[in-house]
Design a protein around this motif. Sequence first.
Motif, mmCIF file in Angstrom:
data_model
loop_
_atom_site.group_PDB
_atom_site.id
_atom_site.type_symbol
_atom_site.label_atom_id
_atom_site.label_comp_id
_atom_site.label_asym_id
_atom_site.label_seq_id
_atom_site.Cartn_x
_atom_site.Cartn_y
_atom_site.Cartn_z
ATOM 1 N N SER A 87 -90.043 -42.785 -71.264
ATOM 2 C CA SER A 87 -90.947 -43.920 -71.060
ATOM 3 C C SER A 87 -90.976 -44.817 -72.291
ATOM 4 O O SER A 87 -90.927 -46.056 -72.184
ATOM 5 C CB SER A 87 -92.353 -43.406 -70.743
ATOM 6 N N ALA A 114 -86.848 -45.985 -67.361
ATOM 7 C CA ALA A 114 -87.421 -44.675 -67.689
ATOM 8 C C ALA A 114 -86.658 -43.563 -66.960
ATOM 9 O O ALA A 114 -86.395 -42.492 -67.523
ATOM 10 C CB ALA A 114 -88.901 -44.639 -67.328
ATOM 11 N N THR A 139 -100.648 -44.515 -71.849
ATOM 12 C CA THR A 139 -99.787 -43.548 -71.161
ATOM 13 C C THR A 139 -98.979 -42.692 -72.133
ATOM 14 O O THR A 139 -98.846 -41.484 -71.939
ATOM 15 C CB THR A 139 -98.816 -44.275 -70.202
ATOM 16 N N ILE A 160 -89.344 -51.041 -66.869
ATOM 17 C CA ILE A 160 -89.928 -49.780 -67.339
ATOM 18 C C ILE A 160 -89.700 -48.663 -66.325
ATOM 19 O O ILE A 160 -89.276 -47.552 -66.680
ATOM 20 C CB ILE A 160 -91.432 -49.958 -67.619
ATOM 21 N N ARG A 197 -92.046 -38.458 -71.717
ATOM 22 C CA ARG A 197 -92.711 -39.393 -72.624
ATOM 23 C C ARG A 197 -91.701 -40.180 -73.459
ATOM 24 O O ARG A 197 -91.834 -41.376 -73.646
ATOM 25 C CB ARG A 197 -93.688 -38.633 -73.524
#
Length: 533
Positions: free
Chosen positions: A497, A441, A314, A437, A494
Amino acid sequence: MTGEISGDQSESRSAAGGRNPWLIAIVVSIATFMLVLDTSIANVALRNIAGSLAAGMDESTWVITTYLVANSVIIPVSGWLASVIGRKRYYMLCVATFTIASLLCGLAPNLEMLIFFRILQGLGGGGMAPSEQSILADTFPPEKRSQAFALYGVAVIVAPTVGPTLGGWLTDHFSWHWIFFINVPFGIMSLALVQWLLVEPDVIERERQERLKGGLRIDWVGFILVATALGCLEIFLDEGQRNDWFASGFITTFAVISAISFLLLIPWEFSHRDPIVDIRLLFSRQFGTSFLVMMAVGAVLFSTTQLMPQLQQTAFDYTATLSGLSMMPGGIAMLILMPISGFAAGLVQPKYLIVMGMSVVVVALWHMTSLTPDASFRFFAFARIFLMIGLPFLFIPISTAAYVGLAPQKTNQASALINVARNIGGSIGVSLSNTVIAQNAQLHQSNLVSHTAQSSSAYQQLLRQVTDHFVAQGSNMLEAKQQAVGWLGQLIARQASLLAYIDVFRYCAIATALFVPLALLLRSPKPDKRQPK
């Protein structure tokens, strides 16, 4: 060496008979490798399965969930089933069921049939590991068990490392059907070798006959309670994040049913003469401590095994095959260290090895918090090796310590429960990690967005640089600005994350560190004086 384990052969519980016991350890490891491989190999093919069977991704996840539920239901009662059916007979029944179900999974014409065959596969697979560990515990005396579990552990821990790589390769080069077909030759080989080489000791058969003498008394209430408690717990943990936990009536219902079943199960099994699950083992200092430590180890192993490929695919655009390859060096490290760990466990008290192994895992997890957006393949490979260095010094000593002080008749039940610990720990670890997560995030993204105000000179400078880049690529100024804003949005997502994954590694390190003192409560195994060394 063939006679070194046996002593009085008529009273021996060894499954080796007159053969070399190490041959038996190798034989049971074949089916173990097949079983553990299957738990990780299907994850990488879910997208292909969904596309091939015209199903959504949410629907296809039930291919994993139903297998885990069936596994969770059968594992705790497998010790009782082995005692009633006969250990060798029950083990062969499990291998045969798993193998046939694997073939049917590969031939499934639609998602509904695939899910049904996965349930059968889970029921067969659930009884295999407890039976195998019981066979090893009875075939080897206490001072040699650690070495036997080391050989067995190679299959248990290396298979999840190979699984994603093999699953990705088979899916990319053939089709998802082959992730199930690959089990069939392993299953046939295992059945043939078990039938040929394993024996059912007279003393175990005599105990079975005595148990059945007054008729078969099945603890149906205990079975329903344990199946409901663990089955609902598995659905709660596996589906909770996708359904927003207690905001969902579906998830809340399964959580409540699981909790009530657990509360009813404990007093019922304590009061029953022939309980289907020996709950008393959990309240003994030695086995109870081993159970808790194994839960912690299962949480670390399963969560990191799932999170690393997920992170790479990912946030770093790795393919399934490449992410699997990054985990391969860790598997090689495990292969090298397993026999060393088995040898060390014969010289050093298990509790000290567990403390050492957990300390290495804590440092390895903390090292992973140094992850950066430009992390290389080398970083991921080394991080996995670092983590894998500690795990052989956990699984083997815990498996050895769990049987210390147990009556020989308890090995079937103990093996079942120690596998329950690993599976529950794994499910909890994966579920909590995915929740952290998802939630963190969002928090990190909000925080990062707050630093990208239009008035920020740093943001305006970066926006100009990115806009100029897209203009150089041939876009007009208006399009380039829109592309630049979109690119910065993806960059923030990104980065958010990545920070969430770092949080998970940090929390895992702290949680593992808290379990270190618990290992010091374990007693050390004593040589079995009834059997010659």
